[in-house]
Design an enzyme around this catalytic site. Structure first.
Site, PDB file in Angstrom:
ATOM      1  N   GLY A  80       0.753  -8.150   5.473  1.00 22.77           N
ATOM      2  CA  GLY A  80       0.088  -9.437   5.266  1.00 22.77           C
ATOM      3  C   GLY A  80       0.976 -10.613   5.672  1.00 22.77           C
ATOM      4  N   GLY A 133      -4.007  -6.403  11.384  1.00 29.42           N
ATOM      5  CA  GLY A 133      -3.932  -5.351  10.371  1.00 29.42           C
ATOM      6  C   GLY A 133      -4.598  -5.745   9.070  1.00 29.42           C
ATOM      7  N   GLY A 139       2.039  -7.926  12.185  1.00 31.34           N
ATOM      8  CA  GLY A 139       2.676  -8.241  10.918  1.00 31.34           C
ATOM      9  C   GLY A 139       2.099  -9.542  10.405  1.00 31.34           C
ATOM     10  N   GLY A 140       1.058  -9.465   9.610  1.00 29.17           N
ATOM     11  CA  GLY A 140       0.508 -10.657   8.973  1.00 29.17           C
ATOM     12  C   GLY A 140      -0.280 -11.583   9.869  1.00 29.17           C
ATOM     13  N   ASN A 191       0.840  -1.191   0.000  1.00 33.41           N
ATOM     14  CA  ASN A 191       0.000   0.000   0.000  1.00 33.41           C
ATOM     15  C   ASN A 191       0.870   1.233   0.000  1.00 33.41           C
ATOM     16  OD1 ASN A 191      -0.307   1.906   2.500  1.00 33.41           O
ATOM     17  ND2 ASN A 191       0.182  -0.127   3.320  1.00 33.41           N
ATOM     18  N   ILE A 220      -0.880   4.429   0.654  1.00 35.09           N
ATOM     19  CA  ILE A 220      -1.974   5.368   0.935  1.00 35.09           C
ATOM     20  C   ILE A 220      -1.393   6.771   1.191  1.00 35.09           C
ATOM     21  CG2 ILE A 220      -4.010   5.850   2.356  1.00 35.09           C
ATOM     22  CD1 ILE A 220      -4.131   3.085   0.895  1.00 35.09           C
ATOM     23  N   CYS A 278       6.208   5.292   8.988  1.00 32.82           N
ATOM     24  CA  CYS A 278       5.418   5.142   7.764  1.00 32.82           C
ATOM     25  C   CYS A 278       6.340   5.247   6.554  1.00 32.82           C
ATOM     26  CB  CYS A 278       4.328   6.204   7.689  1.00 32.82           C
ATOM     27  SG  CYS A 278       3.444   6.137   6.112  1.00 32.82           S
TER      28      CYS A 278
END
Lengths: 258, 311
Positions: free
Chosen positions: B222, B270, B248-249, B74, B76, B136
């Site tokens: 993921g 997440g 984390g996943g 992502n 975003i 981020c």
């Protein structure tokens, strides 16, 4: 409006022609709440590949049955086409804002025009059903004749149908947007409703603007969540970025910045 | 053997008391409203908001997401309405839930923005904790604060002086030594660290020869990143004393348990929220079941209790 996450039983999942498929599943909650232009988000397989759900436009409902048509293009739709009747699919829906069709001008020559590009016929058949008394004019465009879908459905709903193909194998030779321009020379409609590839929608937005016609366009974007949380599927509008999944997928052409 | 009738999942992170250790990760849960149709939000341990900045942010150019093997990218770019609009438009709904709300915050230009945000959030009774998003990957910066121990220390120290609320520092996995950064956050007074933010990544459409993301690169999340996250939690657990919030996943109870055993006191769900909006709630009941099945009264009894292979 109620959004549900359900395990839905597949009733049928068949190839229509080429790589176009037709899937029906059982869900009274989705069938009862679905509006044309809305979509469902499907976990096509139980494992991690494909990981994300796949958004697919609702093609129609009948009783508690929900109908979809889809084109097998990548891993997600490929996995979906391998699913068998009686299996269960994890489905979220109905999602998004559909077409606004209340208070349409009553039946009149070409007052309401539906314009579909390729797979864009899927939600427009559902819309044509809902506005059946209005008898809209339907324009369908595709590259070639056997990529044109759903003509029997539109005909049985009493719609007037005009086709356009790039190679001239059916109807007008050229783009459906050029066909639209010809139609507009003869009559001015009150509304356009369209779903199809991005460049086609962009041209329709321009034509609508030039002719001062209200156009509702159904957009497509890659989505992660489909429920408005991730902000992944945004599109530029005059009010900033908006989410295709939640604020759309149907937008007024005047809102959008191309 | 005494059967556990009511497993205890409660815990404290600094001043923050949680009824269970299952949170939802920043950026994957909007401001919770988006999930109200799917789950009973009141059951969550805590809700971490989408990251908030001082001013509204439009975010990055689309396309902003793409699927990758067992994961997704992502970019975003922290799209959010800004702190004022968050307080006015989003917080009232969150407050009504009676679930601890953790405000995730970030700076766009200057680290001073963290201070501005913390001062404002410190006054709000509806905010239980603050997560410092210094990791981020989507801000087009050459270097993240969390990629430098000294900068991490200075940033956390500067906001620590401004609030007594629980402070969580969210760290990036894109570092040489996660322990070095985690120690800096601890030394500066962070109440906990959140491990891990996304891994920097890229994916290419070979037919068009273009990057699949509008901003070329993004953050990978993921199941694909889970082993990286578990290892970093385990490493940090052996070096720091403050609690770790592991993420984390995490897709299900089993993957959540990996994090607890590696040393996480709490976990965040997440990317799984996108795929199964009920994932967090299913994990809460799955943890209770695991504890009952294994005769564990308190979840703290498994945190960091990793055994050697030949034990």
């Amino acid at each position: 409006m109620k959004i549900a996450q359900i395990k839905a039983k597949i009733i049928s999942n068949k190839r229509l022609k080429r790589n176009y498929w037709h899937l029906e599943f059982e869900s009274s909650i989705i069938a009862n709440n679905a509006q044309p232009g809305q979509f469902v988000n499907i976990k096509v397989s139980d494992g991690l590949g494909p990981l994300l759900r796949r958004p697919i436009s609702i093609h129609g409902v009948k009783g508690s049955t929900v109908k979809l048509i889809y084109e097998v293009l990548g891993k997600g739709t490929q996995a979906l086409s391998a699913r068998k009747p009686k299996e269960f699919l994890d489905i979220i829906g109905p999602l998004g804002n559909g077409f606004g069709y209340k208070q349409l001008a009553k039946a009149g020559k070409a007052k309401n025009i539906l314009i579909a590009g390729g797979m864009g016929v899927a939600p427009l058949v559902f819309l044509a059903e809902k506005i059946k008394p209005v008898k809209p004019l339907v324009l369908i465009g595709a590259k070639t004749k056997n990529q044109i879908l759903c003509t029997p459905e539109f005909k049985s709903l009493g719609c007037t149908l005009k086709l356009a193909t790039d190679d001239g194998s059916a109807g007008f030779k050229g783009r459906v947007t050029d066909l639209l321009k010809i139609v507009l020379e003869q009559a001015k409609p009150s509304r356009l409703f369209s779903c199809g590839p991005h460049p086609m929608l962009k041209t329709i937005a321009r034509i609508a603007h030039e002719n001062k016609i209200n156009a509702q366009l159904s957009l497509e974007e890659h989505m992660a969540c489909g429920i408005g949380a991730c902000l992944g599927c945004v599109v530029s509008t005059k009010a900033g970025y908006k989410r295709v999944c939640k604020d759309g997928p149907v937008f007024s052409s005047e809102e959008l910045i191309w | 053997m005494v059967k556990i009738l009511k497993p205890n999942l409660s815990l404290a992170i600094g001043r923050l008391g949680l009824k269970n250790p299952v949170m939802v990760a920043s950026g994957t849960f909007g401001y919770a409203e988006e999930f109200r149709d799917f789950i009973d939000l009141k059951k969550l341990g805590a809700i971490v908001t989408k990251t908030i900045t001082v001013k509204p942010r439009h975010g990055n150019l689309p396309p902003r997401t793409c699927e990758t093997p067992s994961g997704m990218l992502n970019s975003i770019g922290l799209e959010n309405p800004g702190i004022d609009q968050f307080i006015e438009g989003k917080l009232p709904f969150l407050k009504k839930l009676a679930v601890p709300i953790i405000a995730s915050i970030a700076a766009e230009e200057s680290p001073d923005e963290f201070s501005i945000l913390v001062k404002q959030l410190d006054k709000l009774s509806g905010i239980s904790a603050i997560e410092l998003n210094i990791s981020c990957p989507n801000l087009q910066k050459d270097k993240l604060i969390s990629q430098d121990a000294k900068e991490t220390f200075e940033l956390v120290s500067s906001v620590r002086r401004l609030t007594k609320k629980c402070l969580i520092t969210k760290l990036s996995p894109n570092v040489t030594s996660i322990c070095e950064i985690a120690l800096a956050a601890e030394k500066a007074g962070s109440d906990a660290v959140a491990l891990i933010n996304t891994l920097s990544g890229m994916s290419i459409d070979v037919n068009k020869r273009i990057p699949k993301l509008g901003s070329w690169v993004g953050g990978l999340s993921g199941p694909a990143i889970r082993p990286v996250a578990v290892k970093m939690v385990w490493e940090a657990y052996n070096k720091i004393r403050i609690p770790i919030i592991g993420m984390g996943g995490i897709m299900d109870t089993e993957s959540a348990l990996e994090f607890f055993i590696a040393g996480a006191s709490a976990i965040s769900v997440g990317t799984a929220n996108f795929i199964n909006p009920r994932a967090s709630i299913e994990i809460i009941s799955g943890l209770k079941q695991y504890m009952a099945d294994n005769n564990i009264q308190n979840l703290s009894n498994i945190i960091g209790r990793l055994k050697a292979c030949n034990d």
